[in-house]
Design a protein around this motif. Structure first.
Motif, PDB file in Angstrom:
ATOM      1  N   ARG A  43       2.905   3.931  -8.721  1.00 50.97           N
ATOM      2  CA  ARG A  43       3.865   4.460  -7.743  1.00 50.97           C
ATOM      3  C   ARG A  43       5.285   4.001  -8.018  1.00 50.97           C
ATOM      4  O   ARG A  43       6.249   4.740  -7.813  1.00 50.97           O
ATOM      5  CB  ARG A  43       3.425   4.052  -6.332  1.00 50.97           C
ATOM      6  CG  ARG A  43       4.185   4.755  -5.228  1.00 50.97           C
ATOM      7  CD  ARG A  43       3.589   4.502  -3.867  1.00 50.97           C
ATOM      8  NE  ARG A  43       3.770   3.142  -3.393  1.00 50.97           N
ATOM      9  CZ  ARG A  43       2.803   2.247  -3.273  1.00 50.97           C
ATOM     10  NH1 ARG A  43       1.567   2.553  -3.621  1.00 50.97           N
ATOM     11  NH2 ARG A  43       3.056   1.029  -2.823  1.00 50.97           N
ATOM     12  N   LYS A  87       0.806  -1.215   0.000  1.00 48.55           N
ATOM     13  CA  LYS A  87       0.000   0.000   0.000  1.00 48.55           C
ATOM     14  C   LYS A  87       0.841   1.269   0.000  1.00 48.55           C
ATOM     15  O   LYS A  87       0.432   2.283  -0.561  1.00 48.55           O
ATOM     16  CB  LYS A  87      -0.937   0.005   1.218  1.00 48.55           C
ATOM     17  CG  LYS A  87      -1.986  -1.104   1.186  1.00 48.55           C
ATOM     18  CD  LYS A  87      -2.967  -0.927   0.042  1.00 48.55           C
ATOM     19  CE  LYS A  87      -3.939   0.216   0.236  1.00 48.55           C
ATOM     20  NZ  LYS A  87      -4.866   0.010   1.368  1.00 48.55           N
ATOM     21  N   ARG A  88       1.999   1.258   0.671  1.00 48.51           N
ATOM     22  CA  ARG A  88       2.847   2.444   0.712  1.00 48.51           C
ATOM     23  C   ARG A  88       4.275   2.154   0.277  1.00 48.51           C
ATOM     24  O   ARG A  88       4.926   3.003  -0.330  1.00 48.51           O
ATOM     25  CB  ARG A  88       2.862   3.036   2.128  1.00 48.51           C
ATOM     26  CG  ARG A  88       1.523   3.539   2.623  1.00 48.51           C
ATOM     27  CD  ARG A  88       1.671   4.290   3.928  1.00 48.51           C
ATOM     28  NE  ARG A  88       2.194   3.449   4.996  1.00 48.51           N
ATOM     29  CZ  ARG A  88       1.435   2.866   5.918  1.00 48.51           C
ATOM     30  NH1 ARG A  88       0.127   3.030   5.890  1.00 48.51           N
ATOM     31  NH2 ARG A  88       1.977   2.126   6.863  1.00 48.51           N
TER      32      ARG A  88
END
Length: 303
Positions: free
Chosen positions: A293, A128-129
């Motif tokens: 990302r 997620k990050r």
């Protein structure tokens, strides 16, 4: 009838934890698969980009190009393929073939990896990050057993299989991973394989853990992971693309379950789960956001 049959099935296996090698490292994925040629390359490419070190693939009687696609996608030193087409019994009790594969993987491949997880081709582990799954796991080094709740995706309006991959076409899921609705709340796990003492498909016990952690590193008794207090998907989200299109769902039902179950009972259970998944769906683009990302969107055949 089904309850009677379930008492005659072996779905839990105990084992002695393997001894870790001094140089063990990385995250290994264990997969049991049958005839997933259409989707296996996308699944493998995604998890390679997410930092998986090795794939241990148990071939449950594939008759299509699944294994060939894997060999084209995964580097040879990162892939092991084990024939696993069988139904074994202890007297009249059927041994769950998936659990048997998982236990075999722990004992035979567990000593060389720091982490091991057991997922299916319709399940994607999404950082997620962090930029990778190993990076997301670094703060969880004190957890031998991490439970990740299903995030259940439905058909997203597709009657037939659409062009393109799973991630770009299926972006609608049930809003509540901790729902009490039948078939929605369950878990897959990431574990230290050298501490595993007992295995089921959705529950793994580890030596000295006394329960399981969520992805924040909070430890709970195994019986308490069904509580809303346990829920977290801050570091790693488990996306379960349960149905794909309606046509693919019907083919999935026709293939049958991993254990011998009466056909009518199997159909009833699957369709009840689908109805629950598609009740009040929300948009979820977490997998695509991860690819964006890390600058991988549009690479290697991914969306």
């Amino acid at each position: 009838m089904f309850r009677f049959l379930s008492r005659r099935q072996i779905t839990r296996l105990s084992l002695d934890p393997p001894k870790p090698r001094p140089d063990r490292a990385g995250l290994d994925v264990v997969l049991i698969v049958k005839n997933e040629e259409r989707h296996i390359a996308e699944w493998a490419r995604f998890h390679l980009l997410a930092g998986v070190s090795r794939f241990h693939v148990y071939d449950n009687g594939c008759t299509d190009g699944t294994i060939a696609e894997l060999r084209r996608t995964v580097p040879p030193d990162a892939l092991s393929v084990i024939p696993w087409d069988q139904k074994l019994r202890d007297g009249s009790r059927e041994i769950h073939n998936q659990v048997l594969a998982y236990a075999h993987a722990v004992r035979n491949f567990g000593p060389s990896c720091r982490w091991m997880t057991f997922i299916d081709v319709d399940e994607f582990l999404v950082p997620k990050r962090a930029a990778s799954l190993p990076e997301a796991l670094e703060p969880l080094s004190n957890c031998a057993c991490i439970s990740l709740p299903w995030h259940m995706f439905g058909r997203s309006g597709h009657t037939e299989a659409p062009a393109g991959g799973v991630l770009e076409n299926y972006t609608r899921r049930n809003p509540d991973p901790m729902s009490d609705a039948k078939g929605l709340r369950n878990f897959k796990m990431i574990v230290d394989p050298c501490r595993v003492v007992s295995m089921k498909v959705h529950t793994i016990e580890t030596l000295g853990e006394g329960g399981t952690c969520n992805d924040r590193g909070q430890r709970f008794p195994m019986s308490a992971r069904d509580s809303r207090a346990f829920y977290s998907a801050e570091a790693i989200q488990l996306n379960h693309y349960y149905t794909r299109s309606d046509a693919e769902l019907r083919a999935k039902i026709a293939r049958g379950p991993n254990l011998t179950t009466p056909d009518a009972e199997h159909l009833r259970r699957v369709m009840r789960k689908v109805e629950n998944i598609e009740a009040g769906e929300v948009e979820d683009r977490s997998a695509i956001s991860f690819l964006e990302r890390i600058g991988a969107r549009g690479l290697a055949g991914l969306p």
